[in-house]
Design an enzyme around this catalytic site. Structure first.
Site, mmCIF file in Angstrom:
data_model
loop_
_atom_site.group_PDB
_atom_site.id
_atom_site.type_symbol
_atom_site.label_atom_id
_atom_site.label_comp_id
_atom_site.label_asym_id
_atom_site.label_seq_id
_atom_site.Cartn_x
_atom_site.Cartn_y
_atom_site.Cartn_z
ATOM 1 N N THR A 98 0.826 -1.223 0.000
ATOM 2 C CA THR A 98 0.000 0.000 0.000
ATOM 3 C C THR A 98 0.858 1.271 0.000
ATOM 4 O OG1 THR A 98 -1.928 -1.012 1.024
ATOM 5 C CG2 THR A 98 -1.634 1.343 1.392
ATOM 6 N N THR A 123 5.357 11.268 7.021
ATOM 7 C CA THR A 123 5.546 11.273 8.480
ATOM 8 C C THR A 123 6.955 11.741 8.852
ATOM 9 O OG1 THR A 123 5.856 9.749 10.349
ATOM 10 C CG2 THR A 123 6.039 8.786 8.190
ATOM 11 N N ASP A 124 7.080 12.294 10.038
ATOM 12 C CA ASP A 124 8.419 12.688 10.521
ATOM 13 C C ASP A 124 9.289 11.449 10.787
ATOM 14 O OD1 ASP A 124 7.206 11.717 12.849
ATOM 15 O OD2 ASP A 124 7.710 13.468 14.082
ATOM 16 N N GLU A 125 8.657 10.253 10.817
ATOM 17 C CA GLU A 125 9.426 9.034 11.107
ATOM 18 C C GLU A 125 10.417 8.701 9.993
ATOM 19 O OE1 GLU A 125 7.200 5.862 12.972
ATOM 20 O OE2 GLU A 125 5.725 7.277 13.737
ATOM 21 N N TYR A 147 7.577 0.276 8.526
ATOM 22 C CA TYR A 147 6.591 1.341 8.247
ATOM 23 C C TYR A 147 7.279 2.592 7.720
ATOM 24 C CZ TYR A 147 3.777 5.487 9.274
ATOM 25 O OH TYR A 147 3.150 6.718 9.180
ATOM 26 N N LYS A 151 7.234 4.466 3.990
ATOM 27 C CA LYS A 151 6.836 5.871 3.787
ATOM 28 C C LYS A 151 7.963 6.652 3.124
ATOM 29 C CE LYS A 151 3.421 7.512 5.002
ATOM 30 N NZ LYS A 151 2.092 7.598 4.331
ATOM 31 N N GLY A 272 14.080 -1.794 17.374
ATOM 32 C CA GLY A 272 14.394 -0.610 16.560
ATOM 33 C C GLY A 272 13.657 0.637 16.999
HETATM 34 P P1 NAD Z 1 -5.188 4.911 9.745
HETATM 35 O O1 NAD Z 1 -4.455 3.637 9.894
HETATM 36 O O2 NAD Z 1 -6.105 5.370 10.823
HETATM 37 O O3 NAD Z 1 -6.062 4.875 8.401
HETATM 38 C C1 NAD Z 1 -5.553 4.449 7.183
HETATM 39 C C2 NAD Z 1 -6.707 4.430 6.179
HETATM 40 O O4 NAD Z 1 -6.179 4.010 4.903
HETATM 41 C C3 NAD Z 1 -7.810 3.441 6.548
HETATM 42 O O5 NAD Z 1 -9.077 4.027 6.351
HETATM 43 C C4 NAD Z 1 -7.595 2.278 5.588
HETATM 44 O O6 NAD Z 1 -8.774 1.568 5.276
HETATM 45 C C5 NAD Z 1 -7.037 3.010 4.372
HETATM 46 N N1 NAD Z 1 -6.232 2.125 3.508
HETATM 47 C C6 NAD Z 1 -5.219 1.297 3.895
HETATM 48 N N2 NAD Z 1 -4.735 0.643 2.829
HETATM 49 C C7 NAD Z 1 -5.436 1.077 1.748
HETATM 50 C C8 NAD Z 1 -5.382 0.781 0.367
HETATM 51 N N3 NAD Z 1 -4.511 -0.112 -0.124
HETATM 52 N N4 NAD Z 1 -6.231 1.429 -0.463
HETATM 53 C C9 NAD Z 1 -7.137 2.326 0.026
HETATM 54 N N5 NAD Z 1 -7.228 2.631 1.322
HETATM 55 C C10 NAD Z 1 -6.394 2.018 2.179
HETATM 56 O O7 NAD Z 1 -4.090 6.007 9.433
HETATM 57 P P2 NAD Z 1 -3.908 7.499 9.960
HETATM 58 O O8 NAD Z 1 -3.316 7.473 11.299
HETATM 59 O O9 NAD Z 1 -5.149 8.255 9.710
HETATM 60 O O10 NAD Z 1 -2.765 8.006 8.954
HETATM 61 C C11 NAD Z 1 -3.099 8.611 7.718
HETATM 62 C C12 NAD Z 1 -1.821 8.996 6.988
HETATM 63 O O11 NAD Z 1 -1.060 9.898 7.786
HETATM 64 C C13 NAD Z 1 -0.899 7.818 6.686
HETATM 65 O O12 NAD Z 1 -0.352 7.996 5.401
HETATM 66 C C14 NAD Z 1 0.183 7.908 7.753
HETATM 67 O O13 NAD Z 1 1.398 7.370 7.289
HETATM 68 C C15 NAD Z 1 0.260 9.399 7.948
HETATM 69 N N6 NAD Z 1 0.720 9.828 9.289
HETATM 70 C C16 NAD Z 1 0.040 9.430 10.407
HETATM 71 C C17 NAD Z 1 0.459 9.890 11.662
HETATM 72 C C18 NAD Z 1 -0.285 9.519 12.918
HETATM 73 O O14 NAD Z 1 0.135 9.932 13.998
HETATM 74 N N7 NAD Z 1 -1.374 8.793 12.858
HETATM 75 C C19 NAD Z 1 1.562 10.744 11.761
HETATM 76 C C20 NAD Z 1 2.240 11.121 10.594
HETATM 77 C C21 NAD Z 1 1.784 10.666 9.366
HETATM 78 P P1 TYD Z 2 2.639 4.748 18.506
HETATM 79 O O1 TYD Z 2 1.355 5.346 18.974
HETATM 80 O O2 TYD Z 2 2.654 3.327 18.037
HETATM 81 O O3 TYD Z 2 3.214 5.729 17.391
HETATM 82 P P2 TYD Z 2 4.693 5.727 16.689
HETATM 83 O O4 TYD Z 2 5.370 4.450 16.964
HETATM 84 O O5 TYD Z 2 4.319 5.875 15.248
HETATM 85 O O6 TYD Z 2 5.401 6.918 17.243
HETATM 86 O O7 TYD Z 2 3.710 4.850 19.674
HETATM 87 C C1 TYD Z 2 4.016 6.096 20.264
HETATM 88 C C2 TYD Z 2 5.051 5.847 21.333
HETATM 89 O O8 TYD Z 2 4.468 5.051 22.367
HETATM 90 C C3 TYD Z 2 6.248 5.057 20.840
HETATM 91 O O9 TYD Z 2 7.429 5.530 21.504
HETATM 92 C C4 TYD Z 2 5.958 3.637 21.279
HETATM 93 C C5 TYD Z 2 5.189 3.835 22.561
HETATM 94 N N1 TYD Z 2 4.183 2.787 22.866
HETATM 95 C C6 TYD Z 2 4.218 2.115 24.090
HETATM 96 O O10 TYD Z 2 5.072 2.381 24.943
HETATM 97 N N2 TYD Z 2 3.289 1.139 24.322
HETATM 98 C C7 TYD Z 2 2.341 0.811 23.418
HETATM 99 O O11 TYD Z 2 1.520 -0.106 23.685
HETATM 100 C C8 TYD Z 2 2.297 1.516 22.162
HETATM 101 C C9 TYD Z 2 1.272 1.194 21.138
HETATM 102 C C10 TYD Z 2 3.244 2.505 21.938
#
Ligand code: NAD
Ligand code: TYD
Length: 333
Positions: A98, A123-125, A147, A151, A272
């Protein structure tokens, strides 16, 4: 303006669709979403009857579906992705499909159809971890997890399409989002809902990893600024300016809910595990954007939302989630 949003049934996508329909009257939004475990049409219940909104169920890796959905669009914002780091460690395949191939499929359609603007939500990741300072848009990419590597791969393709074909792309790289409708696998909704149910809060490692928390509405405003005013071919960081250690975050959640710190369980660290994320958002601030939600206010509002909407998350937690949780947190017993 006809806007195609992919992944609009997920956390940020759903908040963005709602944000844009509220902000602009003359907007048409098409939401293309595969409805994976993370996609949930309940996230958009309140706007599903809005005549300006259309939902299309489909995969961004499917060339035919993507072409049909994007036909006639003025702009595309790609949120669709596999997004959870822990799931990318236990099974990276869907992330490559995806996040990388799906992005490529969208880029091809944007190129063929001559769509005027394509925003890639990244993402900042992708910058990896840093103990000091903050990454700018010029910093090297050094992703740690499958992941963030997926990205980063997508970001490089997006930029390559701009350089090679002149495809009109923009990229946003935001820090960790929080707010309503976030799937309870990410730390904030997981810990709030576990605490409400007096379940353990599994903190990875020593709990001193740092994340910069951004309220989802502030991210939506930043994405809209980039969509409207960003320079083509450019990357924009979007951060909340709220660096918090996980353990401190956990304690704040427990305090807001009036629950005991005894719910905290230290568990085996994530492989990691990035220590700290931090980004410089000066470039986006030059477009007039700044985050408006103080973390304490945003977190309190978010805790209240989950407390007030138990049906939304209890339904999720009684489905696929249970299996995932049992496997991911087996050591909790
Ligand atoms: P999420 O996991 O809540 O939602 C992802 C959505 O994408 C879902 O509705 C899923 O059904 C859809 N999807 C997945 N695969 C698909 C495919 N092959 N075709 C069509 N739809 C598909 O994600 P989120 O947290 O809302 O993140 C949205 C975007 O923002 C992502 O690109 C993520 O990398 C980016 N992002 C998220 C965060 C965060 O903190 N959540 C931070 C930085 C960037
Ligand atoms: P997460 O919400 O998975 O976001 P990301 O890994 O994309 O930053 O995790 C946020 C932080 O919280 C990360 O340092 C991992 C930590 N974490 C826990 O300590 N326990 C948990 O069960 C989860 C899901 C995350």
């Amino acid at each position: 303006m006809r806007l195609v949003v992919t992944g609009g049934a997920g956390f940020i996508g759903a908040n963005f669709v709602r944000f844009m329909l509220r902000r602009y009257d003359d907007l048409e939004v098409v939401n293309l979403d595969k409805l994976t475990y993370a996609g949930n049409l309940e996230n958009l219940r309140d706007i599903e009857d809005d005549p300006r909104y259309t939902f299309v169920k489909g995969d961004i890796c499917d060339t035919v579906v993507v072409r049909a959905a994007l036909e006639g669009a003025d702009a595309v914002v790609n949120f669709a992705a596999e997004t959870h780091v822990d799931r990318s460690i236990s099974g990276p395949q869907d992330f490559i499909s995806t996040d990388v191939l799906g992005t490529h499929t969208l880029l091809e359609a944007v190129r063929e159809l001559g769509i005027a603007r394509y925003v890639q939500i990244s993402t900042d990741e992708v910058y990896g971890s840093t103990e000091t300072g903050a990454f700018t848009e010029e910093s090297d990419l050094a992703p740690s997890s499958p992941y963030s590597a997926s990205k980063a791969g997508a970001d490089l393709l997006v930029l390559a399409y701009h350089r090679t074909f002149g495809t009109p792309v923009l990229i946003t790289r935001s820090s960790n989002n929080y707010g309503p409708y976030q799937y309870p696998e990410k730390i904030i909704p997981l810990f709030i809902t576990n605490a409400i149910d007096e379940q353990a809060l599994p903190v990875y490692g020593d709990g001193l990893n740092v994340r910069d928390w951004l309220h989802v509405d502030d991210n939506c405003a930043g994405i809209d600024a980039v969509l409207r005013e960003g320079a083509l071919g450019e990357v924009y960081n979007i951060g909340g300016g709220n660096e918090v250690e996980n353990l401190s975050l956990t304690r704040q959640i427990l305090e807001l809910l009036g629950k005991s710190p005894e719910l905290i369980r230290f568990v085996t660290d994530r492989p990691g595990h990035d220590r700290r994320y931090a980004i410089d958002c000066g470039k986006l601030r030059e477009l007039g954007w700044s985050p408006e939600t103080p973390f304490e206010t945003g977190l309190a509002r978010t805790v209240s939302w989950y407390r007030d909407n138990p049906d939304w998350w209890r339904k999720i937690k009684s489905g696929e989630w249970r299996e995932y949780y049992a496997q991911q947190y087996a050591e909790l017993g």
